[in-house]
Design an enzyme around this catalytic site. Sequence first.
Site, PDB file in Angstrom:
ATOM      1  N   HIS A 149      36.910 -26.463  98.576  1.00 17.46           N
ATOM      2  CA  HIS A 149      36.395 -27.828  98.385  1.00 17.46           C
ATOM      3  C   HIS A 149      36.799 -28.415  97.025  1.00 17.46           C
ATOM      4  O   HIS A 149      36.624 -29.600  96.793  1.00 17.46           O
ATOM      5  CB  HIS A 149      34.873 -27.905  98.619  1.00 17.46           C
ATOM      6  CG  HIS A 149      34.001 -27.426  97.501  1.00 17.46           C
ATOM      7  ND1 HIS A 149      32.636 -27.591  97.497  1.00 17.46           N
ATOM      8  CD2 HIS A 149      34.281 -26.767  96.342  1.00 17.46           C
ATOM      9  CE1 HIS A 149      32.131 -27.083  96.400  1.00 17.46           C
ATOM     10  NE2 HIS A 149      33.089 -26.567  95.683  1.00 17.46           N
ATOM     11  N   ASP A 160      39.676 -13.593  90.243  1.00 13.17           N
ATOM     12  CA  ASP A 160      39.533 -14.920  89.629  1.00 13.17           C
ATOM     13  C   ASP A 160      40.572 -15.002  88.521  1.00 13.17           C
ATOM     14  O   ASP A 160      41.371 -14.066  88.317  1.00 13.17           O
ATOM     15  CB  ASP A 160      38.107 -15.173  89.099  1.00 13.17           C
ATOM     16  CG  ASP A 160      37.726 -16.666  89.145  1.00 13.17           C
ATOM     17  OD1 ASP A 160      38.382 -17.443  88.421  1.00 13.17           O
ATOM     18  OD2 ASP A 160      36.821 -17.043  89.882  1.00 13.17           O
TER      19      ASP A 160
HETATM   20  C1  LIG Z   1      33.561 -23.789  92.239  1.00 20.71           C
HETATM   21  S1  LIG Z   1      33.908 -22.236  91.568  1.00 20.71           S
HETATM   22  C2  LIG Z   1      33.246 -21.151  92.841  1.00 20.71           C
HETATM   23  C3  LIG Z   1      32.935 -19.793  92.323  1.00 20.71           C
HETATM   24  C4  LIG Z   1      32.300 -18.820  93.305  1.00 20.71           C
HETATM   25  N1  LIG Z   1      33.171 -18.522  94.412  1.00 20.71           N
HETATM   26  C5  LIG Z   1      30.973 -19.374  93.769  1.00 20.71           C
HETATM   27  O1  LIG Z   1      30.901 -19.898  94.876  1.00 20.71           O
HETATM   28  O2  LIG Z   1      30.001 -19.327  93.024  1.00 20.71           O
HETATM   29  C6  LIG Z   1      35.636 -22.072  91.812  1.00 20.71           C
HETATM   30  C7  LIG Z   1      36.212 -20.800  91.248  1.00 20.71           C
HETATM   31  O3  LIG Z   1      37.643 -20.826  91.454  1.00 20.71           O
HETATM   32  C8  LIG Z   1      38.229 -20.231  90.315  1.00 20.71           C
HETATM   33  N2  LIG Z   1      39.636 -20.656  90.219  1.00 20.71           N
HETATM   34  C9  LIG Z   1      40.116 -21.877  89.891  1.00 20.71           C
HETATM   35  N3  LIG Z   1      41.445 -21.877  89.915  1.00 20.71           N
HETATM   36  C10 LIG Z   1      41.817 -20.624  90.276  1.00 20.71           C
HETATM   37  C11 LIG Z   1      43.074 -20.005  90.498  1.00 20.71           C
HETATM   38  N4  LIG Z   1      44.212 -20.685  90.348  1.00 20.71           N
HETATM   39  N5  LIG Z   1      43.101 -18.717  90.897  1.00 20.71           N
HETATM   40  C12 LIG Z   1      41.944 -18.024  91.045  1.00 20.71           C
HETATM   41  N6  LIG Z   1      40.713 -18.552  90.858  1.00 20.71           N
HETATM   42  C13 LIG Z   1      40.667 -19.842  90.477  1.00 20.71           C
HETATM   43  C14 LIG Z   1      37.371 -20.732  89.176  1.00 20.71           C
HETATM   44  O4  LIG Z   1      37.541 -19.978  88.001  1.00 20.71           O
HETATM   45  C15 LIG Z   1      35.980 -20.618  89.769  1.00 20.71           C
HETATM   46  O5  LIG Z   1      35.414 -19.366  89.536  1.00 20.71           O
END
Ligand SMILES: C[S@@+](CC[C@H](N)C(=O)[O-])C[C@H]1O[C@@H](n2cnc3c(N)ncnc32)[C@H](O)[C@@H]1O
Length: 391
Positions: free
Chosen positions: A299, A256
């Site tokens: 999504h 992440d």
């Molecule tokens: C909607 S959350 C889903 C988290 C987890 N997978 C879940 O389903 O509970 C989206 C995740 O994508 C991460 N994220 C956003 N942009 C990112 C990036 N550029 N690289 C890696 N992770 C990222 C956010 O920090 C967050 O933890």
Amino acid sequence: MADPELHNHQSILISPNIPEQVPGLVEKVSSLGKTVDLNNAKERSALLEAVRSLMYALETPREAMSRQCWATNTCLAAIESGIELAEETGADALLVGRLMKHLCAMGTIIETGPNEYRRTGFAQTMAIKRFADSYPCTANCFNQAILAIPAYLKRIQYRNPSNPKDCPFQAGNRTYQLFFEYLSSNPDIARQFNNHMGVYHQGRPSWMDFYDVRSLYTGVGPDDVLIVDMGGNIGHDLSEFKRKWSDAPGRLILQDLPEVIEHAKESNLPSYIEPMAHNFFTEQPVKGTRAYFMHSVLHDWRDDVCHDILRKLAPAMKRGYSKLLINENVISETEASWEITSVDMILMALLAAQERTATQWHELLESAGYKITKIWTDTKGAESLIECELA
Ligand SMILES: C[S@@+](CC[C@H](N)C(=O)[O-])C[C@H]1O[C@@H](n2cnc3c(N)ncnc32)[C@H](O)[C@@H]1O
């Protein structure tokens, strides 16, 4: 003078919303209620859905309006205040009484006498910070964006929102930052959001309950990586995986953004999960993994941005061995569940993004050089697992 329009609608205003459905739904609730096993998640949720449908059919337009306009937000505010009050001493007794009365009226606690209350399972759960954090996260961040939707849609002349840098989130939260950038610069809200992500799907069927997990074991030695969880937040999915599939071979890597990985480390990340800061808009550094997993990640982004994420992953995938497992809501063409349609609205508000149908998932993945081998789904309303390989 009587309003003629009101007069004409009088009978509708004081009648149930969908009267013709009421007898059938009463019958359904009664018959499901006689046999329901409350420990059986499917049976319990079938009864709950029937009760919910009965309520929508039975209530009058005025009652629906009061529930939506009065009850929803005031309950949110009372719960958040109640959670904060639990940590305070010396609060005004009159104030506490008012909040408690509303919490009782909304079914979150039980009144046992004047100013005497008993906790429900819900109230006990809200004593746990990871769960309680969903409320300030919603009240202080999500809702500003959600309530900005109507004015925003009017401004863009009712086109489907597609710009995550200028969407209801920026209008409602008075910022120029993208949602995830905003979280990076607001650590308290970010922690609340991470905790919300960690708990919202508890008790829902999870992909690992209906997918052929053992098929992933083939060819994986102890030093090989079994799963890379991309955008895995604070590691809740990998923890659940190890809890349920303790004999699984190979390593588990959590990826992440750096500050989220720091929060994961502070939140007692189990030692069997290897944390790694990685931005998925850059090339995937862990090569030849058996399964690259993304849960509720794609999504968040429109198709061209998803293509970028998928293109940065493809060179790491070993043809004929690596799988891409996408754990997402596949929104039904008809009778979509309210949980999924709610998330769809939240995505519109926060990121100008949206849930996708099976057809849209096929189009997205095939145009990015992948093929879907199977969409695994449990019950309606549960998340699906879209299993893919390189095309
Ligand atoms: C909607 S959350 C889903 C988290 C987890 N997978 C879940 O389903 O509970 C989206 C995740 O994508 C991460 N994220 C956003 N942009 C990112 C990036 N550029 N690289 C890696 N992770 C990222 C956010 O920090 C967050 O933890």
